[in-house]
Design an enzyme around this catalytic site. Sequence first.
Site, PDB file in Angstrom:
ATOM      1  N   ASP A  80      19.098 -13.952  -1.329  1.00  0.00           N
ATOM      2  CA  ASP A  80      18.421 -15.246  -1.412  1.00  0.00           C
ATOM      3  C   ASP A  80      16.912 -15.052  -1.461  1.00  0.00           C
ATOM      4  O   ASP A  80      16.148 -15.813  -0.859  1.00  0.00           O
ATOM      5  CB  ASP A  80      18.824 -16.114  -0.212  1.00  0.00           C
ATOM      6  N   LYS A 114      14.632 -14.028  -7.610  1.00  0.00           N
ATOM      7  CA  LYS A 114      15.839 -13.848  -8.445  1.00  0.00           C
ATOM      8  C   LYS A 114      15.760 -12.594  -9.301  1.00  0.00           C
ATOM      9  O   LYS A 114      16.787 -12.006  -9.581  1.00  0.00           O
ATOM     10  CB  LYS A 114      16.058 -15.094  -9.300  1.00  0.00           C
ATOM     11  N   ASP A 173      22.649 -16.630  -3.796  1.00  0.00           N
ATOM     12  CA  ASP A 173      22.231 -18.019  -3.932  1.00  0.00           C
ATOM     13  C   ASP A 173      21.501 -18.199  -5.260  1.00  0.00           C
ATOM     14  O   ASP A 173      21.012 -17.247  -5.856  1.00  0.00           O
ATOM     15  CB  ASP A 173      21.294 -18.417  -2.781  1.00  0.00           C
ATOM     16  N   ASN A 174      21.441 -19.447  -5.761  1.00  0.00           N
ATOM     17  CA  ASN A 174      20.580 -19.824  -6.890  1.00  0.00           C
ATOM     18  C   ASN A 174      20.917 -19.156  -8.215  1.00  0.00           C
ATOM     19  O   ASN A 174      20.006 -18.914  -9.024  1.00  0.00           O
ATOM     20  CB  ASN A 174      19.109 -19.539  -6.562  1.00  0.00           C
ATOM     21  N   GLU A 178      19.743 -27.172  -3.144  1.00  0.00           N
ATOM     22  CA  GLU A 178      19.633 -27.774  -1.810  1.00  0.00           C
ATOM     23  C   GLU A 178      18.892 -29.117  -1.835  1.00  0.00           C
ATOM     24  O   GLU A 178      17.841 -29.247  -2.452  1.00  0.00           O
ATOM     25  CB  GLU A 178      18.917 -26.811  -0.838  1.00  0.00           C
TER      26      GLU A 178
END
Length: 215
Positions: free
Chosen positions: A141, A144, A169-170, A199
């Site tokens: 997280d 990226k 995540d993401n 989120e």
Amino acid sequence: TRTTRPQRLLQAVSINAVRGDPDSVIKAIDHFCKHTEWAMNVGDEKGAILDLVVMETCPSTVLELGTYCGYSTVRITRLLPPATKLITVEMNPEYAHVARQVIQHAGLQDKVCVLEGESADLIPKMANMFGIQAFDFVFLDHWKDHYLPDIRLLEDCGLLAQGSVVLADNVVCPGAPDYLNYVRYNLKYSSRFYQAHLEYTRVLDGLERSEYQGD
Ligand SMILES: Oc1cc(-c2ccc(F)cc2)cc2nccnc12
Ligand SMILES: [Mg+2]
């Protein structure tokens, strides 16, 4: 503005959360981010998926890359049995300082080690630093464009074993296309996507769960 967003988030925790109660810390952060100020925590929707993946993995050694304010650190650690350890890496000293206080407010400081520095520098030192073989669970997280180099580094350092679970995540927003391509089309991983939303928003996002099949 005099204070930073992490400091304002920490103030919301210290005012609204019960000391020693991780669930009240999680609720206080989610309330702050929904009603006062958005912040890049994994959040409640993706957080519930994170909880499920952690519970089904029952990890004894956990690595988190990207601590920010410690929201997901608290989410994960509150589910771990007493003897387990979670190592979380944060390159921003100010974020790390806030995270340590959030984790302490939750009463989880004895189960967490917040490491300050670059993941690429710290990963090669972890086996010796903590006397571990492999991580059972890894939560990605952070930035990226570090997902792919860091999972490759974990492999090269022998820190993934058969059955190790990597949750990212993401993978949709902001997105990690090179990472997704790697874990989805590489026989060393069995991967699946959990559709969700960024989120505290209605923007599409999701988590990718990739299980290491061994060398
Ligand atoms: O969950 C996240 C969301 C975002 C993010 C920021 C701004 C947007 F507009 C959209 C998404 C950045 C993140 N960086 C590191 C770790 N997690 C992140
Ligand atoms: Mg994130």
